[in-house]
Motif scaffolding. Sequence first.
Motif, mmCIF file in Angstrom:
data_model
loop_
_atom_site.group_PDB
_atom_site.id
_atom_site.type_symbol
_atom_site.label_atom_id
_atom_site.label_comp_id
_atom_site.label_asym_id
_atom_site.label_seq_id
_atom_site.Cartn_x
_atom_site.Cartn_y
_atom_site.Cartn_z
ATOM 1 N N VAL A 206 -51.645 22.060 -24.949
ATOM 2 C CA VAL A 206 -50.849 23.282 -25.044
ATOM 3 C C VAL A 206 -49.360 22.965 -24.835
ATOM 4 O O VAL A 206 -48.500 23.687 -25.332
ATOM 5 C CB VAL A 206 -51.357 24.313 -24.011
ATOM 6 N N LEU A 207 -49.060 21.884 -24.133
ATOM 7 C CA LEU A 207 -47.652 21.540 -23.875
ATOM 8 C C LEU A 207 -46.928 21.199 -25.173
ATOM 9 O O LEU A 207 -45.729 21.442 -25.317
ATOM 10 C CB LEU A 207 -47.551 20.354 -22.908
ATOM 11 N N GLY A 208 -47.667 20.617 -26.126
ATOM 12 C CA GLY A 208 -47.053 20.231 -27.386
ATOM 13 C C GLY A 208 -46.632 21.423 -28.234
ATOM 14 O O GLY A 208 -45.717 21.318 -29.051
ATOM 15 N N ARG A 209 -47.290 22.571 -28.011
ATOM 16 C CA ARG A 209 -47.034 23.730 -28.876
ATOM 17 C C ARG A 209 -45.618 24.248 -28.767
ATOM 18 O O ARG A 209 -45.069 24.777 -29.731
ATOM 19 C CB ARG A 209 -48.006 24.868 -28.532
ATOM 20 N N SER A 210 -45.005 24.110 -27.587
ATOM 21 C CA SER A 210 -43.639 24.615 -27.435
ATOM 22 C C SER A 210 -42.611 23.496 -27.580
ATOM 23 O O SER A 210 -41.414 23.711 -27.437
ATOM 24 C CB SER A 210 -43.481 25.298 -26.071
ATOM 25 N N MET A 211 -43.109 22.277 -27.887
ATOM 26 C CA MET A 211 -42.184 21.154 -28.060
ATOM 27 C C MET A 211 -41.678 21.083 -29.493
ATOM 28 O O MET A 211 -42.390 21.456 -30.425
ATOM 29 C CB MET A 211 -42.905 19.832 -27.758
ATOM 30 N N ALA A 212 -40.470 20.526 -29.643
ATOM 31 C CA ALA A 212 -39.963 20.229 -30.976
ATOM 32 C C ALA A 212 -40.762 19.054 -31.538
ATOM 33 O O ALA A 212 -41.426 18.330 -30.801
ATOM 34 C CB ALA A 212 -38.488 19.882 -30.907
ATOM 35 N N GLU A 213 -40.696 18.873 -32.862
ATOM 36 C CA GLU A 213 -41.403 17.742 -33.481
ATOM 37 C C GLU A 213 -40.774 16.429 -33.037
ATOM 38 O O GLU A 213 -41.443 15.439 -32.822
ATOM 39 C CB GLU A 213 -41.322 17.831 -35.009
ATOM 40 N N GLN A 214 -39.452 16.468 -32.912
ATOM 41 C CA GLN A 214 -38.729 15.246 -32.549
ATOM 42 C C GLN A 214 -37.914 15.471 -31.289
ATOM 43 O O GLN A 214 -37.349 16.552 -31.099
ATOM 44 C CB GLN A 214 -37.770 14.876 -33.679
ATOM 45 N N GLY A 215 -37.824 14.456 -30.463
ATOM 46 C CA GLY A 215 -36.987 14.529 -29.275
ATOM 47 C C GLY A 215 -35.527 14.352 -29.647
ATOM 48 O O GLY A 215 -35.180 14.106 -30.801
ATOM 49 N N LEU A 216 -34.661 14.489 -28.659
ATOM 50 C CA LEU A 216 -33.236 14.264 -28.870
ATOM 51 C C LEU A 216 -32.986 12.780 -29.038
ATOM 52 O O LEU A 216 -33.797 11.941 -28.638
ATOM 53 C CB LEU A 216 -32.454 14.786 -27.661
ATOM 54 N N ASP A 217 -31.836 12.447 -29.600
ATOM 55 C CA ASP A 217 -31.427 11.059 -29.639
ATOM 56 C C ASP A 217 -31.288 10.564 -28.193
ATOM 57 O O ASP A 217 -30.834 11.299 -27.306
ATOM 58 C CB ASP A 217 -30.083 10.952 -30.363
ATOM 59 N N ALA A 218 -31.716 9.318 -27.979
ATOM 60 C CA ALA A 218 -31.728 8.788 -26.611
ATOM 61 C C ALA A 218 -30.341 8.813 -25.973
ATOM 62 O O ALA A 218 -30.211 8.863 -24.754
ATOM 63 C CB ALA A 218 -32.289 7.372 -26.619
ATOM 64 N N SER A 219 -29.300 8.775 -26.815
ATOM 65 C CA SER A 219 -27.937 8.730 -26.269
ATOM 66 C C SER A 219 -27.405 10.126 -25.933
ATOM 67 O O SER A 219 -26.339 10.268 -25.354
ATOM 68 C CB SER A 219 -27.000 8.065 -27.283
ATOM 69 N N ASP A 220 -28.144 11.166 -26.295
ATOM 70 C CA ASP A 220 -27.717 12.541 -26.028
ATOM 71 C C ASP A 220 -27.772 12.807 -24.516
ATOM 72 O O ASP A 220 -28.809 12.577 -23.885
ATOM 73 C CB ASP A 220 -28.661 13.493 -26.780
ATOM 74 N N PRO A 221 -26.682 13.290 -23.937
ATOM 75 C CA PRO A 221 -26.693 13.558 -22.487
ATOM 76 C C PRO A 221 -27.798 14.543 -22.085
ATOM 77 O O PRO A 221 -28.364 14.427 -20.998
ATOM 78 C CB PRO A 221 -25.314 14.167 -22.223
ATOM 79 N N ASP A 222 -28.124 15.496 -22.962
ATOM 80 C CA ASP A 222 -29.193 16.448 -22.644
ATOM 81 C C ASP A 222 -30.550 15.753 -22.513
ATOM 82 O O ASP A 222 -31.394 16.164 -21.718
ATOM 83 C CB ASP A 222 -29.294 17.540 -23.725
ATOM 84 N N ALA A 223 -30.741 14.711 -23.328
ATOM 85 C CA ALA A 223 -31.999 13.964 -23.260
ATOM 86 C C ALA A 223 -32.104 13.275 -21.907
ATOM 87 O O ALA A 223 -33.135 13.335 -21.235
ATOM 88 C CB ALA A 223 -32.064 12.927 -24.380
ATOM 89 N N ARG A 224 -31.021 12.639 -21.510
ATOM 90 C CA ARG A 224 -31.027 11.920 -20.238
ATOM 91 C C ARG A 224 -31.219 12.885 -19.071
ATOM 92 O O ARG A 224 -31.932 12.596 -18.112
ATOM 93 C CB ARG A 224 -29.712 11.154 -20.081
ATOM 94 N N GLN A 225 -30.577 14.055 -19.191
ATOM 95 C CA GLN A 225 -30.660 15.041 -18.116
ATOM 96 C C GLN A 225 -32.085 15.600 -17.992
ATOM 97 O O GLN A 225 -32.602 15.774 -16.887
ATOM 98 C CB GLN A 225 -29.685 16.178 -18.413
ATOM 99 N N ALA A 226 -32.710 15.873 -19.137
ATOM 100 C CA ALA A 226 -34.085 16.401 -19.118
ATOM 101 C C ALA A 226 -35.036 15.347 -18.557
ATOM 102 O O ALA A 226 -35.923 15.659 -17.750
ATOM 103 C CB ALA A 226 -34.515 16.806 -20.528
ATOM 104 N N PHE A 227 -34.833 14.094 -18.973
ATOM 105 C CA PHE A 227 -35.664 13.003 -18.463
ATOM 106 C C PHE A 227 -35.493 12.892 -16.954
ATOM 107 O O PHE A 227 -36.476 12.793 -16.194
ATOM 108 C CB PHE A 227 -35.260 11.705 -19.169
ATOM 109 N N ASP A 228 -34.235 12.934 -16.508
ATOM 110 C CA ASP A 228 -33.933 12.817 -15.084
ATOM 111 C C ASP A 228 -34.559 13.964 -14.291
ATOM 112 O O ASP A 228 -35.067 13.761 -13.186
ATOM 113 C CB ASP A 228 -32.412 12.819 -14.902
ATOM 114 N N ARG A 229 -34.537 15.148 -14.857
ATOM 115 C CA ARG A 229 -35.145 16.301 -14.196
ATOM 116 C C ARG A 229 -36.645 16.066 -13.986
ATOM 117 O O ARG A 229 -37.200 16.406 -12.938
ATOM 118 C CB ARG A 229 -34.928 17.540 -15.075
ATOM 119 N N GLY A 230 -37.291 15.487 -14.995
ATOM 120 C CA GLY A 230 -38.715 15.164 -14.877
ATOM 121 C C GLY A 230 -38.972 14.148 -13.771
ATOM 122 O O GLY A 230 -39.866 14.325 -12.941
#
Lengths: 340, 340
Positions: A206-230
């Motif tokens: 069910v977690l995949g249903r609200s996910m985008a097909e593709q993640g952000l580019d690894a260099s995107d600050p939002d990607a790093r921030q979301a990863f860090d939050r996890g």
Amino acid sequence: MSSFCRAVSDGVTQFVALDWGTSSLRAYLLSASGAILDVRGNDWGIMGLPGSGDDAASRSARFAQAFWQIAGDWLAQPNTSRHVVACGMVGSAQGWREAAYIPLPATTDGLAGSMVSVDAGNGVQVHIAPGLIEHGELPNVMRGEETQIAGVLSHLEHAGLGTGGRWLIGLPGTHSKWVQVEDGVIVHFDTFMTGEVFALLSRHSVLGRSMAEQGLDASDPDARQAFDRGIRNAASLHGDRGLLSTIFSSRTLGLTHALSGAEQIDYLSGLLIGHEIRGLLAGLAPEWRTARVAVVGRAHLCQRYRQAMLVNDLDAISVYEDATVRGLWALISAQEQHAG
Amino acid sequence: MSSFCRAVSDGVTQFVALDWGTSSLRAYLLSASGAILDVRGNDWGIMGLPGSGDDAASRSARFAQAFWQIAGDWLAQPNTSRHVVACGMVGSAQGWREAAYIPLPATTDGLAGSMVSVDAGNGVQVHIAPGLIEHGELPNVMRGEETQIAGVLSHLEHAGLGTGGRWLIGLPGTHSKWVQVEDGVIVHFDTFMTGEVFALLSRHSVLGRSMAEQGLDASDPDARQAFDRGIRNAASLHGDRGLLSTIFSSRTLGLTHALSGAEQIDYLSGLLIGHEIRGLLAGLAPEWRTARVAVVGRAHLCQRYRQAMLVNDLDAISVYEDATVRGLWALISAQEQHAG
């Protein structure tokens, strides 16, 4: 003197080494000093062999066919050793020949001395590395990674870091392995099914249903921030409830618009890697908490693991080298030395 | 006086209640005292509605069509209330009408007072229960289970156990909920994705490959023993490493012939439920460790959870009653009392 050693003394200056897994086959031509002279790869893993037939004789013939097709021209050169080394699922019960798991403690020399040979025809012997098993209430096994560890230890020696004292070596991936090495001896290891669970949750739950097909580019600050939050949530008091509970927040942080569909991918990755590191540390005996730590693999993945380790007050070096081919070379060298 | 109450005063002696989920629809005809007079079910969940068309107007018509087809003859009887209660995904953003999550703390009265109404035609109103949300760093949501909790609280009162003090109520399943109720007020809840993760691992992961297609009969001593082994391993020092690590033992205990393919199913189930209970306890504040505990659901699943709780020194009562229908009745009663 072993046949291996005799081969070397007979003017041999190059070796063939095989990294033969479930879904892929990689072949290396190595110089007498371990340099990679040539490399080839295809999808002839043990579940994708060329030809047909699943009885034992057919399977054996298909392994030989794949072997000669990928490495035949190298072996036609007179200065190529007739002794080939291989590691990975080629040594499993479904492989070319089973190289049974050997129990811990284990060393590179011990691995080299426990290889199982199969006659490939034309005077060529393929020597297959055994896997490792750690017995206990929750047994653990590896196959293929033992060769990577041999490669990492060789790398650490060569890099001047040495293999004395305690090293904690991480091989992140589908099934991450964390290996405890004391004075060059593998004394314990753990498995974490992090990569496989991430793939299942993001693709099929069910977690995949609200996910985008593709993640952000690894260099995107939002990607790093979301990863860090996890990572931080896994390390927090909330993480005490364990993975089965925390993963649901990937969905609820989406529902509450705290994470976009693309950010949820990085967040879930951070949560899972965070739980892996948390679990690793929780299982470590006190004397291992001051061990030197190395993470081995692709740069992007090593970077993620080091980020997760920093949140948990642990520092690590990264080893980006292809540990498998170096390990195959270490096994060749150990066989030679042993024979010499 | 609410319309709900007016209906009752107009000689109404029976009510229609709907448990309308993602994949199924269940309709109940209830007496004025909450007894089940009739029940019907089919697969017209909100993702399987009859008819076609996915725009808002078509969806709404399809909900009405399903509703009248399953309950129309009941509503044709003059003593049936024109006010129908419903719970579940019918109140989600993809439902008939969105009944937004309401925040904690929450009570049965609060739920009844926050229902959202949709005009079903022919003078019939369908009142849809809201879900619950707990805000925080890791937000949590439920939809449908809030009605089960209302049902459990009604059951506890009726059974003479009372709802005073602290109750910890477990609703095991695909996404288990553990709900903290203090003096009849829902103050906190957690979600554990245990059932879904079990299904993913046993069907789609490497662990499934060595499993039998079917587990042992639940009454088989080997099944119980394998399940118990899983619970104990989750509760042990090995369990400190977390789920990502312990689950791999389902495979290795198969490889070492300690567990048969059928036993691995029960073992993995025990491991996961064991990690759920372990995580639940790790997250409990000290004053909640002495709470009374109830597990709600099918007998077989309740039995498994109680077994897992006993290993963790926790005792629980089981509530086998269909909590949803009792909860729907509790919402009807609360609305009436509120209006009266």
